[in-house]
Motif scaffolding. Sequence first.
Motif, PDB file in Angstrom:
ATOM      1  N   SER A  27       0.794  -1.223   0.000  1.00  0.00           N
ATOM      2  CA  SER A  27       0.000   0.000   0.000  1.00  0.00           C
ATOM      3  C   SER A  27       0.823   1.268   0.000  1.00  0.00           C
ATOM      4  O   SER A  27       0.381   2.268  -0.521  1.00  0.00           O
ATOM      5  CB  SER A  27      -0.917   0.020   1.219  1.00  0.00           C
ATOM      6  OG  SER A  27      -1.776  -1.081   1.175  1.00  0.00           O
ATOM      7  N   ALA A  28       1.971   1.243   0.631  1.00  0.00           N
ATOM      8  CA  ALA A  28       2.752   2.480   0.647  1.00  0.00           C
ATOM      9  C   ALA A  28       3.595   2.556  -0.609  1.00  0.00           C
ATOM     10  O   ALA A  28       4.066   1.546  -1.107  1.00  0.00           O
ATOM     11  CB  ALA A  28       3.655   2.509   1.877  1.00  0.00           C
ATOM     12  N   ASN A  29       3.794   3.786  -1.103  1.00  0.00           N
ATOM     13  CA  ASN A  29       4.620   3.915  -2.302  1.00  0.00           C
ATOM     14  C   ASN A  29       6.095   3.841  -1.974  1.00  0.00           C
ATOM     15  O   ASN A  29       6.881   3.309  -2.736  1.00  0.00           O
ATOM     16  CB  ASN A  29       4.353   5.248  -2.996  1.00  0.00           C
ATOM     17  CG  ASN A  29       2.936   5.349  -3.486  1.00  0.00           C
ATOM     18  OD1 ASN A  29       2.168   6.165  -3.005  1.00  0.00           O
ATOM     19  ND2 ASN A  29       2.586   4.508  -4.414  1.00  0.00           N
ATOM     20  N   THR A  30       6.467   4.443  -0.857  1.00  0.00           N
ATOM     21  CA  THR A  30       7.870   4.440  -0.456  1.00  0.00           C
ATOM     22  C   THR A  30       7.947   3.890   0.949  1.00  0.00           C
ATOM     23  O   THR A  30       7.136   4.239   1.805  1.00  0.00           O
ATOM     24  CB  THR A  30       8.433   5.875  -0.450  1.00  0.00           C
ATOM     25  OG1 THR A  30       8.103   6.498  -1.675  1.00  0.00           O
ATOM     26  CG2 THR A  30       9.927   5.867  -0.264  1.00  0.00           C
ATOM     27  N   ARG A  31       8.899   3.005   1.204  1.00  0.00           N
ATOM     28  CA  ARG A  31       9.052   2.447   2.551  1.00  0.00           C
ATOM     29  C   ARG A  31      10.465   2.670   3.047  1.00  0.00           C
ATOM     30  O   ARG A  31      11.434   2.330   2.353  1.00  0.00           O
ATOM     31  CB  ARG A  31       8.774   0.951   2.518  1.00  0.00           C
ATOM     32  CG  ARG A  31       7.376   0.625   2.066  1.00  0.00           C
ATOM     33  CD  ARG A  31       7.144  -0.841   2.137  1.00  0.00           C
ATOM     34  NE  ARG A  31       6.516  -1.196   3.382  1.00  0.00           N
ATOM     35  CZ  ARG A  31       6.331  -2.437   3.801  1.00  0.00           C
ATOM     36  NH1 ARG A  31       6.767  -3.421   3.098  1.00  0.00           N
ATOM     37  NH2 ARG A  31       5.722  -2.679   4.930  1.00  0.00           N
ATOM     38  N   LEU A  32      10.554   3.227   4.230  1.00  0.00           N
ATOM     39  CA  LEU A  32      11.858   3.404   4.869  1.00  0.00           C
ATOM     40  C   LEU A  32      11.852   2.581   6.148  1.00  0.00           C
ATOM     41  O   LEU A  32      10.863   2.561   6.872  1.00  0.00           O
ATOM     42  CB  LEU A  32      12.079   4.883   5.239  1.00  0.00           C
ATOM     43  CG  LEU A  32      11.946   5.886   4.091  1.00  0.00           C
ATOM     44  CD1 LEU A  32      11.994   7.301   4.630  1.00  0.00           C
ATOM     45  CD2 LEU A  32      13.061   5.689   3.095  1.00  0.00           C
ATOM     46  N   VAL A  33      12.948   1.915   6.418  1.00  0.00           N
ATOM     47  CA  VAL A  33      13.036   1.102   7.628  1.00  0.00           C
ATOM     48  C   VAL A  33      14.142   1.659   8.500  1.00  0.00           C
ATOM     49  O   VAL A  33      15.259   1.864   8.035  1.00  0.00           O
ATOM     50  CB  VAL A  33      13.339  -0.365   7.275  1.00  0.00           C
ATOM     51  CG1 VAL A  33      13.424  -1.189   8.536  1.00  0.00           C
ATOM     52  CG2 VAL A  33      12.279  -0.917   6.360  1.00  0.00           C
ATOM     53  N   LEU A  34      13.814   1.907   9.772  1.00  0.00           N
ATOM     54  CA  LEU A  34      14.823   2.397  10.710  1.00  0.00           C
ATOM     55  C   LEU A  34      15.315   1.231  11.546  1.00  0.00           C
ATOM     56  O   LEU A  34      14.550   0.339  11.887  1.00  0.00           O
ATOM     57  CB  LEU A  34      14.216   3.442  11.655  1.00  0.00           C
ATOM     58  CG  LEU A  34      13.468   4.606  11.026  1.00  0.00           C
ATOM     59  CD1 LEU A  34      13.020   5.558  12.117  1.00  0.00           C
ATOM     60  CD2 LEU A  34      14.352   5.341  10.070  1.00  0.00           C
ATOM     61  N   GLN A  35      16.579   1.253  11.869  1.00  0.00           N
ATOM     62  CA  GLN A  35      17.075   0.223  12.778  1.00  0.00           C
ATOM     63  C   GLN A  35      18.257   0.764  13.551  1.00  0.00           C
ATOM     64  O   GLN A  35      18.861   1.761  13.180  1.00  0.00           O
ATOM     65  CB  GLN A  35      17.468  -1.023  11.985  1.00  0.00           C
ATOM     66  CG  GLN A  35      18.530  -0.771  10.950  1.00  0.00           C
ATOM     67  CD  GLN A  35      18.372  -1.697   9.764  1.00  0.00           C
ATOM     68  OE1 GLN A  35      17.285  -1.924   9.290  1.00  0.00           O
ATOM     69  NE2 GLN A  35      19.483  -2.232   9.299  1.00  0.00           N
ATOM     70  N   ALA A  42      13.602   0.744   1.652  1.00  0.00           N
ATOM     71  CA  ALA A  42      13.199  -0.614   1.293  1.00  0.00           C
ATOM     72  C   ALA A  42      12.401  -0.657   0.002  1.00  0.00           C
ATOM     73  O   ALA A  42      12.456  -1.621  -0.725  1.00  0.00           O
ATOM     74  CB  ALA A  42      12.378  -1.212   2.425  1.00  0.00           C
ATOM     75  N   LYS A  43      11.623   0.333  -0.242  1.00  0.00           N
ATOM     76  CA  LYS A  43      10.829   0.327  -1.472  1.00  0.00           C
ATOM     77  C   LYS A  43      10.677   1.761  -1.920  1.00  0.00           C
ATOM     78  O   LYS A  43      10.231   2.604  -1.148  1.00  0.00           O
ATOM     79  CB  LYS A  43       9.454  -0.278  -1.198  1.00  0.00           C
ATOM     80  CG  LYS A  43       8.521  -0.182  -2.409  1.00  0.00           C
ATOM     81  CD  LYS A  43       7.113  -0.664  -2.069  1.00  0.00           C
ATOM     82  CE  LYS A  43       6.181  -0.436  -3.249  1.00  0.00           C
ATOM     83  NZ  LYS A  43       4.797  -0.702  -2.964  1.00  0.00           N
ATOM     84  N   SER A  44      11.033   2.016  -3.164  1.00  0.00           N
ATOM     85  CA  SER A  44      10.842   3.364  -3.660  1.00  0.00           C
ATOM     86  C   SER A  44      10.796   3.329  -5.172  1.00  0.00           C
ATOM     87  O   SER A  44      11.561   2.611  -5.787  1.00  0.00           O
ATOM     88  CB  SER A  44      11.989   4.257  -3.195  1.00  0.00           C
ATOM     89  OG  SER A  44      12.031   5.426  -3.982  1.00  0.00           O
ATOM     90  N   PRO A  45       9.885   4.069  -5.784  1.00  0.00           N
ATOM     91  CA  PRO A  45       9.862   4.079  -7.247  1.00  0.00           C
ATOM     92  C   PRO A  45      11.042   4.797  -7.867  1.00  0.00           C
ATOM     93  O   PRO A  45      11.327   4.604  -9.037  1.00  0.00           O
ATOM     94  CB  PRO A  45       8.569   4.815  -7.595  1.00  0.00           C
ATOM     95  CG  PRO A  45       7.843   5.010  -6.343  1.00  0.00           C
ATOM     96  CD  PRO A  45       8.774   4.840  -5.210  1.00  0.00           C
ATOM     97  N   VAL A  46      11.711   5.647  -7.103  1.00  0.00           N
ATOM     98  CA  VAL A  46      12.827   6.381  -7.698  1.00  0.00           C
ATOM     99  C   VAL A  46      14.170   5.996  -7.143  1.00  0.00           C
ATOM    100  O   VAL A  46      15.178   6.220  -7.775  1.00  0.00           O
ATOM    101  CB  VAL A  46      12.677   7.911  -7.531  1.00  0.00           C
ATOM    102  CG1 VAL A  46      11.655   8.445  -8.473  1.00  0.00           C
ATOM    103  CG2 VAL A  46      12.337   8.266  -6.118  1.00  0.00           C
ATOM    104  N   ALA A  47      14.231   5.455  -5.941  1.00  0.00           N
ATOM    105  CA  ALA A  47      15.538   5.294  -5.311  1.00  0.00           C
ATOM    106  C   ALA A  47      15.943   3.831  -5.242  1.00  0.00           C
ATOM    107  O   ALA A  47      15.103   2.961  -5.093  1.00  0.00           O
ATOM    108  CB  ALA A  47      15.490   5.864  -3.891  1.00  0.00           C
ATOM    109  N   PRO A  48      17.236   3.563  -5.341  1.00  0.00           N
ATOM    110  CA  PRO A  48      17.695   2.185  -5.122  1.00  0.00           C
ATOM    111  C   PRO A  48      17.673   1.868  -3.631  1.00  0.00           C
ATOM    112  O   PRO A  48      17.533   2.757  -2.806  1.00  0.00           O
ATOM    113  CB  PRO A  48      19.129   2.217  -5.650  1.00  0.00           C
ATOM    114  CG  PRO A  48      19.555   3.619  -5.490  1.00  0.00           C
ATOM    115  CD  PRO A  48      18.347   4.476  -5.624  1.00  0.00           C
TER     116      PRO A  48
END
Lengths: 339, 438
Positions: free
Chosen positions: A293-301, A313-319
């Motif tokens: 559902s989210a277009n971009t996913r960032l994971v913090l750790q 983790a997931k982004s249409p523009v970024a590796p």
Amino acid sequence: MASKNLRRVGLPVELCSRLAKQHVVTCQEFLTLSSLDLLRMTGRSYEDFPQLMMTISKHCCPKTTTALENKKQHKQQSAFLPTSLASLDNALCGGLACGSVTEVSGPPGCGKTQLCMMLSVLATLPKRMGGLDSPVIYIDTEGAFSSLRLIEIAQRRYSEYFACQKRLLEMTSRVHLYREFSTQHIMDRLQVLEESLVETGAQFVVLDSVASAVRQEFDSRLPFSLVQRSKFLGQQAAFLKYLAEEFCIPILLTNQITVKFNDRPTSTLETTEEPSVEESFVTTALGTTWGHSANTRLVLQFLNTQQRQIRVAKSPVAPNMDFSYTVQSSGDDDDNSGE
Amino acid sequence: MPRQVGSLPLPPHQRARLQAAGFETTDELQGIGPCQLAEELAIPREEAMGILRMARGQEGPVNYPNALQLLVEEQAEDGLLPTFSSALDDLLGSGVELAVITELCGAPGVGKTQLCLQLAVDIQIPGCFGGLGGQAAYLDTEGSFMPERLQQMSEAVITHCSRLASTKQERDQQDALKTFTPDFILGNVFYFRCFDVTQLIAQSHLLPDFVDSHPKVRLVIIDSVASPFRHGVDDAALRTRLLISLAQRLAQLASTRRLAVVLTNQMTTRIHPNSTQSASLTPALGESWGHAATHRVILQWQGNRRFANLIKSPTRGEATVEFTVTSEGIRDVPTTPSLPATMPAIPTASMFLSSPTIPTSLPSTSTSSNLILKSPSALPSLHMTSASMPPSTSASPAVLGCTAAMLADAASSCINAMTAFRMATGEKMTTSSGSSPS
């Protein structure tokens, strides 16, 4: 557009009343029926029927544009909200994308709420400083929001700008806070969010967090509950995406993490970064369906006691890349000692 | 208008038997099959068929389309839709196939939208470079379409084509490059943002007319088919019915106008209460949807590597290949991967180690993309196969990004049949391809 009344489409009145007797009132109801049912209900001939279908489809279909026009439109509006973490902004080609939903997840205490508050401050800043110069709508479901911390972040990070008291108060008055603690309240709030956005002129929405209310109310081990949960999450995601695209604003969500074991059903532990059981692994909560559902996913750790890491983790523009950062009194900062 | 049976130009014995059996007008011959008529008149079936045709006013035997004509049609296509990863092209058989539906399933973040964007650019590669020079229609239901990313990929494809043009020095290639700019490419991608099921269905009804009015459209992408149906339709039976009718409309569109249709699907977790595995990942939308697509590819993660697994195809065998997503788009990995021998066919939840998991070591995806930029051998090169191809296959269409090995084993049987047919029409063919002489 789906709930458009057939009468407004321009169909003849007798046809509309005939369909209304069969409980077909909106375009959506018309298009979800099979051709055979519709033929019977409308009483049209097989040759005339396609024309009717085309007319109704034309009233429901999306606008035709090209990617070029899209790009030009993107350029005109500010397409990104820079996060002020330079390396993250570089990777995301500018920051949080306007018109899309960004999800931040991570273990407890990692800094998700801090990131939300810092971005809220940023959004209220004028455009020349990288902000959106707009009010912010902050929906808090965990009770973690603190106005004092907001002021502290603003003062430490942008000390020259917020040197005078008036600006601080103005900034805090622009962050509209809503505390919703149950899924029903959250859904009600989202349904009026469109109106709130129009009336306040807000250009940034934060929902912190998506997971907490859902995980309290729905037990993922019961199958029926799981269906309800997916339905709620799906509706929520659809609302948020629609709002993000309609108003062309960035929306930030936070999520929790969970531990999955290979041969046992999922359980949720609140304190784990290194899972002790070998076959288990840590992943974002709310399941695979939510993951779409989210277009971009960032994971913090956590990397160690001082440093933390953001991973795209997931982004249409970024590796998929990682960045280090620290949480300080001035909010999140780039970690210059290396990535 | 019914005619008297006696006025039909039939041989006398047939006419006599017809009248003896009681047939007076051609109306009475309606609704009777050739077998029944043959039995009643005691004549062979072929003669009965002839009588019926005459009664209907048809001139001669109907032309039955055969597989050879289909083969001619397919080979007449003078271009391909590559993915720019030769491994993926090989998996699908010389790129994405036209006139059929290809479905891409995968976990979030694995690269479905990236592949769709890459295909939207690749469909526009001009014919002189081996492409189709067409336009694309992109139906977006998730909002992941980024024109900036499309621009990035276009620039990479243009650079690749310019490199080819400068080595070959062909006039038409130079001319084509003059108009082949990023703005041109973006302008040829028609974008439809469908927010819910109704808009998607409505747009699918309007697609045939749209394609007719824009005849250069050769690719229709729906990214993704799953999200509006999963969240917008509660009733499972209704959902299945809507999906199947959508699939039929798309299949008809693909087949009659020879377009490539690419759909994206999501993955869902299926719980196995009674088996040793607690859960596995499977494509969403149910079992009946699985029949809709002609080719089905599952994109999955393993650690930090991306793999594409072809699980359903009538023409290609099941296989798994590795690919990567770089700043330029979809590409091969720089070194040949050794696939793990224990890769299961159905991805399990433990294999779904998508990037939200937390590895102990930092992945170096940025360095792998640098490798790709520096090593020319990894760039798909047009015409690299022409020197190594046997002369009989020189009539085949120029292949973009495909290796000689792929052509030799997969497509050469078709191409051999084609060239044999062209060289000696009417001779009996001895190939093992799908063609059969009429």
